[in-house]
Design a protein around this motif. Sequence first.
Motif, PDB file in Angstrom:
ATOM      1  N   SER A  62      43.255  50.352  42.554  1.00  0.00           N
ATOM      2  CA  SER A  62      43.979  49.591  41.540  1.00  0.00           C
ATOM      3  C   SER A  62      44.110  48.161  42.043  1.00  0.00           C
ATOM      4  O   SER A  62      44.050  47.926  43.247  1.00  0.00           O
ATOM      5  CB  SER A  62      45.369  50.201  41.307  1.00  0.00           C
ATOM      6  N   GLN A 109      37.054  38.989  36.590  1.00  0.00           N
ATOM      7  CA  GLN A 109      35.732  39.400  36.123  1.00  0.00           C
ATOM      8  C   GLN A 109      34.890  40.033  37.226  1.00  0.00           C
ATOM      9  O   GLN A 109      33.877  40.677  36.956  1.00  0.00           O
ATOM     10  CB  GLN A 109      34.985  38.182  35.536  1.00  0.00           C
ATOM     11  N   LYS A 110      35.310  39.834  38.473  1.00  0.00           N
ATOM     12  CA  LYS A 110      34.541  40.347  39.613  1.00  0.00           C
ATOM     13  C   LYS A 110      35.214  41.540  40.294  1.00  0.00           C
ATOM     14  O   LYS A 110      34.761  41.989  41.332  1.00  0.00           O
ATOM     15  CB  LYS A 110      34.315  39.232  40.629  1.00  0.00           C
ATOM     16  N   ARG A 112      36.852  45.544  39.761  1.00  0.00           N
ATOM     17  CA  ARG A 112      36.936  46.707  38.882  1.00  0.00           C
ATOM     18  C   ARG A 112      37.387  47.923  39.684  1.00  0.00           C
ATOM     19  O   ARG A 112      37.027  48.085  40.857  1.00  0.00           O
ATOM     20  CB  ARG A 112      35.613  46.992  38.172  1.00  0.00           C
ATOM     21  N   ILE A 113      38.196  48.731  39.074  1.00  0.00           N
ATOM     22  CA  ILE A 113      38.641  49.974  39.696  1.00  0.00           C
ATOM     23  C   ILE A 113      37.415  50.821  40.013  1.00  0.00           C
ATOM     24  O   ILE A 113      36.494  50.927  39.209  1.00  0.00           O
ATOM     25  CB  ILE A 113      39.623  50.710  38.764  1.00  0.00           C
ATOM     26  N   MET A 115      35.292  50.179  42.516  1.00  0.00           N
ATOM     27  CA  MET A 115      34.234  49.462  43.229  1.00  0.00           C
ATOM     28  C   MET A 115      34.401  49.620  44.736  1.00  0.00           C
ATOM     29  O   MET A 115      35.518  49.712  45.244  1.00  0.00           O
ATOM     30  CB  MET A 115      34.198  47.983  42.836  1.00  0.00           C
TER      31      MET A 115
END
Length: 147
Positions: A62, A109-110, A112-113, A115
């Motif tokens: 998260s 934008q770079k 994300r959950i 990754m």
Amino acid sequence: MSADQYPIHEGLFIWPDASPSLLGSRCESCGEYFFPCQRGCSNCSSDQLKTVELGNSGILWSWTVQSFMPKEPYKSGEDKESFTPYGVGYIEMPCGLRVESRLTENDPQKLRIGMPVKLKIEQFRTDEHGKGVMSYAFSPIEPEDAR
């Protein structure tokens, strides 16, 4: 490590090292993991904890972006005018423990959950003697880094 740098707190991570790692505790009675290191197990009340390497990579569980200057006792050396927003998230380590950490990326934008992320030891601030105070953060693993 040079004489001009030191960790923000002893016992949080292995550094300097080509492959730094977070340090935590593992209860020898029930197997529970903790970060930072603990003296007693909050799961089973045992005092039989061992310091272990938690690793240097994980999964972003998260995240959010801290877009305003934190209140005291935050000591980054910044003020409201020079503050730079930063990412912060929970990293799920290979042992299953989730560790709160600063992120090297602050662009939503770079991030994300789910990754993959890798541990980085970087300078957090400069102290009153001009020495670098080093801390840990996690950085997104670029596809070319995963090879």
